[in-house]
Design a protein around this motif. Structure first.
Motif, PDB file in Angstrom:
ATOM      1  N   GLU A 117      31.908  30.887  45.311  1.00  0.00           N
ATOM      2  CA  GLU A 117      31.615  32.223  44.761  1.00  0.00           C
ATOM      3  C   GLU A 117      32.242  33.309  45.625  1.00  0.00           C
ATOM      4  O   GLU A 117      32.752  34.313  45.116  1.00  0.00           O
ATOM      5  CB  GLU A 117      30.102  32.428  44.663  1.00  0.00           C
ATOM      6  CG  GLU A 117      29.410  31.537  43.631  1.00  0.00           C
ATOM      7  CD  GLU A 117      29.970  31.747  42.232  1.00  0.00           C
ATOM      8  OE1 GLU A 117      30.204  32.923  41.854  1.00  0.00           O
ATOM      9  OE2 GLU A 117      30.167  30.742  41.524  1.00  0.00           O
ATOM     10  N   SER A 118      32.216  33.100  46.941  1.00  0.00           N
ATOM     11  CA  SER A 118      32.859  34.074  47.831  1.00  0.00           C
ATOM     12  C   SER A 118      34.360  34.112  47.592  1.00  0.00           C
ATOM     13  O   SER A 118      34.981  35.184  47.595  1.00  0.00           O
ATOM     14  CB  SER A 118      32.575  33.707  49.291  1.00  0.00           C
ATOM     15  OG  SER A 118      31.200  33.787  49.578  1.00  0.00           O
ATOM     16  N   LEU A 119      34.940  32.949  47.366  1.00  0.00           N
ATOM     17  CA  LEU A 119      36.374  32.866  47.113  1.00  0.00           C
ATOM     18  C   LEU A 119      36.742  33.596  45.829  1.00  0.00           C
ATOM     19  O   LEU A 119      37.734  34.335  45.779  1.00  0.00           O
ATOM     20  CB  LEU A 119      36.779  31.394  47.032  1.00  0.00           C
ATOM     21  CG  LEU A 119      38.267  31.046  47.179  1.00  0.00           C
ATOM     22  CD1 LEU A 119      38.844  31.674  48.436  1.00  0.00           C
ATOM     23  CD2 LEU A 119      38.444  29.540  47.207  1.00  0.00           C
ATOM     24  N   LYS A 120      35.939  33.431  44.795  1.00  0.00           N
ATOM     25  CA  LYS A 120      36.183  34.135  43.535  1.00  0.00           C
ATOM     26  C   LYS A 120      36.064  35.649  43.729  1.00  0.00           C
ATOM     27  O   LYS A 120      36.858  36.425  43.184  1.00  0.00           O
ATOM     28  CB  LYS A 120      35.188  33.673  42.466  1.00  0.00           C
ATOM     29  CG  LYS A 120      35.344  32.228  42.034  1.00  0.00           C
ATOM     30  CD  LYS A 120      34.250  31.841  41.048  1.00  0.00           C
ATOM     31  CE  LYS A 120      34.335  30.358  40.684  1.00  0.00           C
ATOM     32  NZ  LYS A 120      33.231  29.953  39.771  1.00  0.00           N
ATOM     33  N   ALA A 121      35.058  36.071  44.532  1.00  0.00           N
ATOM     34  CA  ALA A 121      34.855  37.506  44.767  1.00  0.00           C
ATOM     35  C   ALA A 121      36.030  38.105  45.543  1.00  0.00           C
ATOM     36  O   ALA A 121      36.472  39.228  45.258  1.00  0.00           O
ATOM     37  CB  ALA A 121      33.556  37.728  45.524  1.00  0.00           C
ATOM     38  N   VAL A 122      36.557  37.366  46.513  1.00  0.00           N
ATOM     39  CA  VAL A 122      37.690  37.852  47.309  1.00  0.00           C
ATOM     40  C   VAL A 122      38.915  38.024  46.433  1.00  0.00           C
ATOM     41  O   VAL A 122      39.606  39.045  46.478  1.00  0.00           O
ATOM     42  CB  VAL A 122      37.983  36.887  48.478  1.00  0.00           C
ATOM     43  CG1 VAL A 122      39.335  37.219  49.109  1.00  0.00           C
ATOM     44  CG2 VAL A 122      36.892  36.977  49.524  1.00  0.00           C
ATOM     45  N   VAL A 123      39.189  37.014  45.612  1.00  0.00           N
ATOM     46  CA  VAL A 123      40.364  37.082  44.731  1.00  0.00           C
ATOM     47  C   VAL A 123      40.216  38.224  43.735  1.00  0.00           C
ATOM     48  O   VAL A 123      41.157  38.997  43.500  1.00  0.00           O
ATOM     49  CB  VAL A 123      40.568  35.742  43.991  1.00  0.00           C
ATOM     50  CG1 VAL A 123      41.692  35.868  42.971  1.00  0.00           C
ATOM     51  CG2 VAL A 123      40.877  34.635  44.983  1.00  0.00           C
ATOM     52  N   GLY A 124      39.049  38.366  43.142  1.00  0.00           N
ATOM     53  CA  GLY A 124      38.841  39.436  42.164  1.00  0.00           C
ATOM     54  C   GLY A 124      38.844  40.823  42.781  1.00  0.00           C
ATOM     55  O   GLY A 124      39.192  41.804  42.119  1.00  0.00           O
ATOM     56  N   GLY A 125      38.462  40.915  44.059  1.00  0.00           N
ATOM     57  CA  GLY A 125      38.388  42.230  44.714  1.00  0.00           C
ATOM     58  C   GLY A 125      39.660  42.664  45.403  1.00  0.00           C
ATOM     59  O   GLY A 125      39.739  43.797  45.904  1.00  0.00           O
ATOM     60  N   ALA A 126      40.663  41.798  45.452  1.00  0.00           N
ATOM     61  CA  ALA A 126      41.930  42.142  46.129  1.00  0.00           C
ATOM     62  C   ALA A 126      42.799  42.993  45.220  1.00  0.00           C
ATOM     63  O   ALA A 126      43.924  42.631  44.869  1.00  0.00           O
ATOM     64  CB  ALA A 126      42.664  40.873  46.543  1.00  0.00           C
ATOM     65  N   SER A 127      42.271  44.143  44.848  1.00  0.00           N
ATOM     66  CA  SER A 127      42.948  45.022  43.894  1.00  0.00           C
ATOM     67  C   SER A 127      43.136  46.399  44.508  1.00  0.00           C
ATOM     68  O   SER A 127      42.266  46.898  45.237  1.00  0.00           O
ATOM     69  CB  SER A 127      42.120  45.131  42.607  1.00  0.00           C
ATOM     70  OG  SER A 127      42.714  46.025  41.696  1.00  0.00           O
ATOM     71  N   PHE A 128      44.284  47.007  44.215  1.00  0.00           N
ATOM     72  CA  PHE A 128      44.565  48.369  44.674  1.00  0.00           C
ATOM     73  C   PHE A 128      45.307  49.102  43.582  1.00  0.00           C
ATOM     74  O   PHE A 128      46.278  48.591  43.024  1.00  0.00           O
ATOM     75  CB  PHE A 128      45.407  48.351  45.965  1.00  0.00           C
ATOM     76  CG  PHE A 128      45.676  49.715  46.528  1.00  0.00           C
ATOM     77  CD1 PHE A 128      44.738  50.357  47.303  1.00  0.00           C
ATOM     78  CD2 PHE A 128      46.868  50.373  46.266  1.00  0.00           C
ATOM     79  CE1 PHE A 128      44.980  51.619  47.819  1.00  0.00           C
ATOM     80  CE2 PHE A 128      47.130  51.624  46.776  1.00  0.00           C
ATOM     81  CZ  PHE A 128      46.172  52.254  47.558  1.00  0.00           C
ATOM     82  N   ASN A 129      44.819  50.294  43.261  1.00  0.00           N
ATOM     83  CA  ASN A 129      45.448  51.122  42.234  1.00  0.00           C
ATOM     84  C   ASN A 129      45.545  50.379  40.893  1.00  0.00           C
ATOM     85  O   ASN A 129      46.513  50.519  40.147  1.00  0.00           O
ATOM     86  CB  ASN A 129      46.845  51.568  42.693  1.00  0.00           C
ATOM     87  CG  ASN A 129      47.415  52.683  41.830  1.00  0.00           C
ATOM     88  OD1 ASN A 129      46.687  53.546  41.361  1.00  0.00           O
ATOM     89  ND2 ASN A 129      48.713  52.660  41.608  1.00  0.00           N
ATOM     90  N   GLY A 130      44.534  49.569  40.615  1.00  0.00           N
ATOM     91  CA  GLY A 130      44.492  48.860  39.345  1.00  0.00           C
ATOM     92  C   GLY A 130      45.356  47.615  39.292  1.00  0.00           C
ATOM     93  O   GLY A 130      45.448  46.979  38.233  1.00  0.00           O
ATOM     94  N   GLN A 131      45.985  47.235  40.397  1.00  0.00           N
ATOM     95  CA  GLN A 131      46.838  46.043  40.422  1.00  0.00           C
ATOM     96  C   GLN A 131      46.245  44.983  41.330  1.00  0.00           C
ATOM     97  O   GLN A 131      45.824  45.274  42.449  1.00  0.00           O
ATOM     98  CB  GLN A 131      48.249  46.389  40.903  1.00  0.00           C
ATOM     99  CG  GLN A 131      49.034  47.271  39.956  1.00  0.00           C
ATOM    100  CD  GLN A 131      50.507  47.305  40.307  1.00  0.00           C
ATOM    101  OE1 GLN A 131      51.137  46.266  40.526  1.00  0.00           O
ATOM    102  NE2 GLN A 131      51.068  48.493  40.368  1.00  0.00           N
TER     103      GLN A 131
END
Length: 308
Positions: A117-131
């Motif tokens: 679950e932490s891994l999924k959260a990290v991947v989903g949160g690695a966003s900047f300026n909508g990318q």
């Protein structure tokens, strides 16, 4: 000859005063604006060159901003992968611990589930300026382009350079639903016994026992997670190289803007030391011109004494 219709001395003094006032106005304008060439009428060639260079400078400034956004996006993605590698390594360690016969694999799976679950959260949160360069769809284009340069040739034609980022090599999770969908973390890991496939994000060892088949499947999971870590390491290296290139290009753009500012300044900026000295001299000339005009106008009054 003295004439009351034509006062040559006054006309000459007036013409000189007008010329002085014109030069004084020009000097005052240069001092107030700081520019030697502030309009096309001052120097058409220099004004045209400076205007073009200012427009190009603004375009390069926009490119620098775009590079800044690209650098930030690459850095966020790189940090996301680095964190993902740490979490995946912990998952592999848990799987290695579960390989020991007699351990409670259900409890170990509880820890693995939290790590997933932490891994999924990290991947989903690695966003900047909508990318988000870590969570993309394989149905879309596998590259992102960043504007990296703006230049104008001797013929006046402009050219725009770009930096391409290969998302296929950095994709950790594939949001596509196609049959061939799969990123690094959601790629299928085949079980050794041929009983199916799992991924790093959904593998489950709670039901495995100490049988030869189950231990072989567990070892396949360990190998699959290790292979994913290697691919993530390669992806992090790719992103690091991209960020370095972006930062180099941004530094060059900033240096180029400074050079353009200097070049434009040499063309159109006023020398304030020279202009201040010129202002003092023109003010004295203006005062002398006014006095000379006054003396010339009084000369006509002397004619009246001839008729008294």
């Amino acid at each position: 000859m003295s004439s009351i219709n034509t006062n040559i001395a006054a006309m000459t003094a007036l013409q000189t005063l007008r010329s002085t006032n014109s030069e004084l106005l020009q000097t005052q304008n240069r001092i107030s604006t700081g520019l030697r060439v502030s309009s096309a009428s001052d120097n058409a060639a220099y004004w045209s060159i400076a205007t073009t260079m200012r427009n190009d400078r603004q375009s390069i400034s926009t490119v620098s901003d775009a590079l800044g956004l690209g650098s930030a996006t690459a850095e966020i993605a790189s940090k996301g992968i680095e964190t993902g590698i740490k979490i995946a390594s912990e998952i592999k360690d848990k799987l290695l611990a579960a390989r020991t016969p007699g351990v409670d694999r259900a409890k170990i799976q509880t820890e693995i589930t939290e790590l997933q679950e932490s891994l999924k959260a990290v991947v989903g949160g690695a966003s900047f300026n909508g990318q988000n360069w870590l969570q993309t769809s394989s149905d879309d284009e596998d590259a992102r382009t960043i504007v990296s340069s703006f230049s104008r040739g001797s013929d006046g034609k402009i050219s725009i350079g770009t930096i391409s980022v290969d998302l296929e090599s950095t994709r950790l999770v594939d949001t596509s639903t196609g049959a061939s969908a799969g990123g690094i973390l959601d790629a299928d890991i085949a079980m050794a016994t041929g009983t199916g496939t799992v991924t790093v994000l959904d593998l489950d060892i709670s039901a495995l026992e100490d049988t030869t088949e189950d231990l072989a499947d567990l070892e396949a999971m360990i190998s699959g997670v290790d292979a994913a870590i290697e691919k993530m390491t390669d992806a992090a290296s790719t992103l690091g190289a991209v960020k370095t290139r972006i930062d180099i290009q941004k530094d060059f753009s900033d240096s180029l803007m400074a050079a353009i500012d200097k070049g434009v300044g040499q063309l159109v900026d006023a020398d304030m030391n020279e202009e201040s000295t010129r202002l003092q001299a023109l003010q004295v000339r203006q005062q002398l011109g006014i006095q000379a005009l006054g003396i010339a106008n009084q000369s006509a009054q002397s004619i009246l004494s001839l008729f008294r």
